[in-house]
Design an enzyme around this catalytic site. Structure first.
Site, PDB file in Angstrom:
ATOM      1  N   TYR A 162       0.831  -1.202   0.000  1.00 14.77           N
ATOM      2  CA  TYR A 162       0.000   0.000   0.000  1.00 14.77           C
ATOM      3  C   TYR A 162       0.876   1.266   0.000  1.00 14.77           C
ATOM      4  CZ  TYR A 162      -3.716   3.157   1.760  1.00 14.77           C
ATOM      5  OH  TYR A 162      -4.620   4.164   1.941  1.00 14.77           O
ATOM      6  N   ALA A 164       3.957   1.680  -1.090  1.00 15.64           N
ATOM      7  CA  ALA A 164       4.644   1.850  -2.372  1.00 15.64           C
ATOM      8  C   ALA A 164       3.704   2.421  -3.425  1.00 15.64           C
ATOM      9  CB  ALA A 164       5.217   0.509  -2.836  1.00 15.64           C
ATOM     10  N   LYS A 166       0.967   4.185  -2.906  1.00 18.41           N
ATOM     11  CA  LYS A 166       0.534   5.542  -2.562  1.00 18.41           C
ATOM     12  C   LYS A 166       1.614   6.578  -2.859  1.00 18.41           C
ATOM     13  CE  LYS A 166      -3.707   5.085  -1.190  1.00 18.41           C
ATOM     14  NZ  LYS A 166      -4.782   5.651  -2.041  1.00 18.41           N
TER      15      LYS A 166
END
Length: 737
Positions: A162, A164, A166
């Site tokens: 998540y 990475a 975002k």
């Protein structure tokens, strides 16, 4: 005035609940047509249902809004945009909000856990935005929101996949902001903290309940409105708090030494300095980020060897490149001469933005004009010849790499108006050398003579990157120091656009540095394009002061000082802000498009001022109205702050005589403590009055009613005519105007 989205079409992904639902409802409540997209899956991406999107659409329509539902996956981006086109005929705003979670510790993260998160968050946002991009380009408008997360910015246990994805969205948004700028497509990133199906897995229930989505939606709506010019920003928001983030970088250290390999021990020994944020910089783009690295590489390309290590130089008391300040201070450079004709004066005036479109500029552009003059800042041209052509390199102790030389500050003082032709001789002396840590500052004093007569004095502050830490002093009483502007609104503002060829034109006055013309050379310096000469911006700012406060009379010019703070690109607009303090005009010059300060700590000293006073008025043959404006000027000086509070407007006056314009006056009762100045306005005027000198006196003495003057055509008004009622406060001692 409330922000309206009437006529705008908005797509919100993941809008079946939480933040997405709140965005959709908020946009619709302000007139937008909304596409409510939701696949109807659970937080891990499983299942599928149309119920969530349908419910939001029903709620919008029940309140009189316009909305349609879309149930496609964000991986089918074209279908989502087509829904908007089919239903409403266009797409203006895309809010990429859809997301799922598959939290695992890094060791337990499977390929599927990784791929699903990236497909929905990063790839999905890419596909939806790409489908909308060309439509936004054609209509020359678009607003895009990417949704990052604190996990992406700071990291969070169990969310490697998540996090990475975002942070990848932030990189995507930053590039879209650059590519979309010229099409009026703005892309910003938010990292919201709000209660939702996703955050309830990582936050306590009571905290989730208190972090309501409606505390984030207003930020999204503002960023998506046509009035908002924010682009490429990153914002955290939650619980009614909003903050903007930016990158910060330490000053850093060069850890290589001449003719020696770079070693891990060298990195270790400089580690504390490498990580010291005391003098941190804040790079805002790739060019600024690369500047430090490119400056080191340019040393290698210039002589095949690696530049000096500042730390090693400090240890030895002199730099490894042979830079020896103690030997250099007091040394004189070879004399230089500069022969010129009126052609060079005119070329310089054109180079700093003068144009025949302004009749007042003709005295600097036409050699046959009865008052033909040389612009005062032309005084830097003969003196800079002393610093070029290897002049500094001839000084003992100044064996420096000229790819590392930057122009830091400039001071110019005139002792008499410059001649428009002749031969001038310049004598240059190294006045002092300062140790600024990351580099050295050379103060170079240049006296320029016309025969035996001293015409002008320049002080060049030259910054040499990487030549500091030799144990020298940081300041000098010989330096002409920059001064901060007063802490109040400027008294005058002038905005003027440079042309795309401004640098190409200015360089013809003698500064042949390829940084200002060669894109390849500029790229080596870390710039996206050739930049404008700092001394060109310097000339623009001086012109603005000369016209605004000295009636364009070069004889009134005494001195100017500036610090070069940020680069300007040809084609950008310069915004000169001016504060009058007696005969000193403080100046600050900004790039209007970015808000960056290009010239800081500046001031211009004048021999006389153009502020209204009886002493400054022409004796005999003058205008009768001059006396009225002089009295108004006196009243403004006495009651300026009070009048500014009551009036809050800027009035322009054009006084005519014998059918032609005889004078212009500006009564500024909006900025600072107010001012009354003779000459054209330097900034925005709220209302302008035009009438003859004779009719003006008839009005202010009560012999001519303003209304009759207006309807008879004697009084002409441009701008906000209702503000004329406030003039009674200013002119009550004379009339009822």
């Amino acid at each position: 005035m409330s922000l309206s989205f009437e006529g705008r079409v908005v797509l919100v992904t993941g809008a079946g609940g939480g933040l997405g639902k709140e965005y959709a409802l908020a946009f619709a409540s302000r007139g937008a047509s909304v596409v409510v997209n939701d696949l109807g899956v659970d937080t891990k991406g499983g299942g599928r249902s149309s119920a969530a999107a349908d419910k939001v659409v029903e709620e919008i329509r029940a309140k009189g809004g316009k909305a349609v539902a879309n149930y496609d996956s964000v991986e089918d981006g074209e279908k989502l945009i087509q829904s908007a086109l089919d239903a409403f005929g266009r797409i203006d705003v895309v809010v990429n909000n859809a997301g799922i979670l598959r939290d695992r510790s890094f060791a337990r993260t499977s390929d599927l856990d990784w791929d699903l998160i990236h497909r929905v968050h990063l790839r999905g946002s890419f596909l939806v935005t790409r489908a909308a991009w060309n439509h936004m380009k054609k209509q020359h408008f678009g607003r895009i929101i990417m949704t990052a997360s604190a996990a992406g910015i700071y990291g969070n246990f169990g969310q490697a996949n998540y996090s990475a994805a975002k942070l990848g969205l932030l990189g995507l948004a930053n590039t879209l902001a650059i590519e979309g700028r010229k099409y009026n497509i703005h892309c910003n990133t938010i990292a919201p903290v709000a209660g939702s199906r996703l955050t309830e897995t990582v936050m306590p229930p009571d905290l989730v309940a208190s972090l309501k989505p409606e505390y984030v939606a207003p930020l999204v709506l503002w960023l998506c409105h046509e009035q908002c010019q924010e682009n490429g920003g990153l914002f955290e928001a939650g619980a009614g708090w909003i903050g903007k983030l930016r990158w910060e970088r330490t000053e850093g250290r060069i850890v290589r030494q001449r003719n020696k390999p770079m070693t891990p021990e060298g990195v270790r020994d400089q580690w504390d300095a490498i990580c010291d944020f005391e003098n941190a910089t804040k790079p805002a783009n790739v060019q600024e980020s690369l500047h430090s690295v490119v400056s080191v590489l340019s040393q290698v390309e210039s002589d095949g060897e690696v530049g000096a290590n500042p730390a090693a130089a400090a240890a030895s008391g002199a730099t490894g490149s042979g830079f020896n300040p103690a030997e250099a201070i007091g040394q004189k450079l070879p004399s230089s001469s500069f022969s010129f004709t009126s052609n060079q004066c005119i070329l310089y005036a054109l180079g700093v933005g003068m144009s025949t479109k302004d009749p007042d500029s003709l005295r600097f552009l036409y050699e046959g004009h009865q008052d033909f003059s040389c612009l005062p800042t032309f005084g830097v041209i003969p003196s800079q010849a002393a610093t070029m052509g290897g002049g500094l390199s001839s000084v003992p102790g100044l064996s420096i790499d000229f790819t590392q030389v930057l122009h830091g500050e400039q001071y110019l003082e005139l002792y008499k108006p410059l001649p428009t032709s002749g031969t001038l001789t310049s004598e240059s002396t190294v006045a002092d050398i300062l140790d600024k840590g990351s580099g050295a500052v050379i103060l170079l004093d240049v006296n320029t003579y016309n025969g035996d007569e001293l015409v002008c004095y320049n002080q060049f502050s030259v910054f040499v990157v990487g030549a500091g830490r030799f144990g020298g002093k940081r300041s000098s009483d010989k330096a002409k120091a920059p001064l901060p502007p007063p802490k109040r609104a400027p008294d005058a503002v002038v905005i003027e656009s440079t042309t795309g060829d401004q640098a190409a034109l200015y360089r013809l006055s003698g500064d042949w540095n390829p940084l200002h013309i060669d894109p390849g050379f500029a790229a080596m310096g870390g710039f996206r394009a050739p930049i404008l000469h700092g001394l060109c911006s310097f000339g623009f700012a001086a012109r603005h002061v000369l016209k605004r406060f000295a009636d364009n009379d070069p004889a009134k010019f005494r001195a100017i000082k500036v610090r070069f703070a940020k680069p300007v690109f040809p084609g950008q607009s310069l915004q000169t802000e001016m504060w009058k303090e007696g005969s000193r005009i403080h100046i600050q010059c900004k790039v209007k498009e970015t808000g960056d300060v290009a010239l800081a700590g500046g001031y211009v000293d004048l021999h006389g001022t153009s502020e209204a006073s009886p002493e400054s008025l022409p004796q005999g043959g003058g205008l009768q109205s001059d006396l009225v404006f002089a009295e108004i000027g006196r009243r403004v000086r006495d009651l300026g702050s009070e009048l500014v509070q009551k009036v809050n407007a800027v009035f322009g006056w054009e006084i005519t005589k014998d059918g032609g314009k005889a004078a212009e006056w500006t009564i500024d009762l909006k900025n600072g403590s107010g001012s009354v100045l003779r000459g054209p306005p330097g900034g925005k005027v709220d209302v302008t009055f035009t009438l003859s000198d004779e009719d003006f006196m008839e009005v202010v003495t009560g012999k001519l009613q303003p209304q009759k003057a207006f309807f008879s055509g004697k009084l002409k008004v441009r701008g906000n005519i209702m503000l004329s009622q406030k003039l009674e406060v200013v002119l009550k001692d004379y009339a009822k105007l």
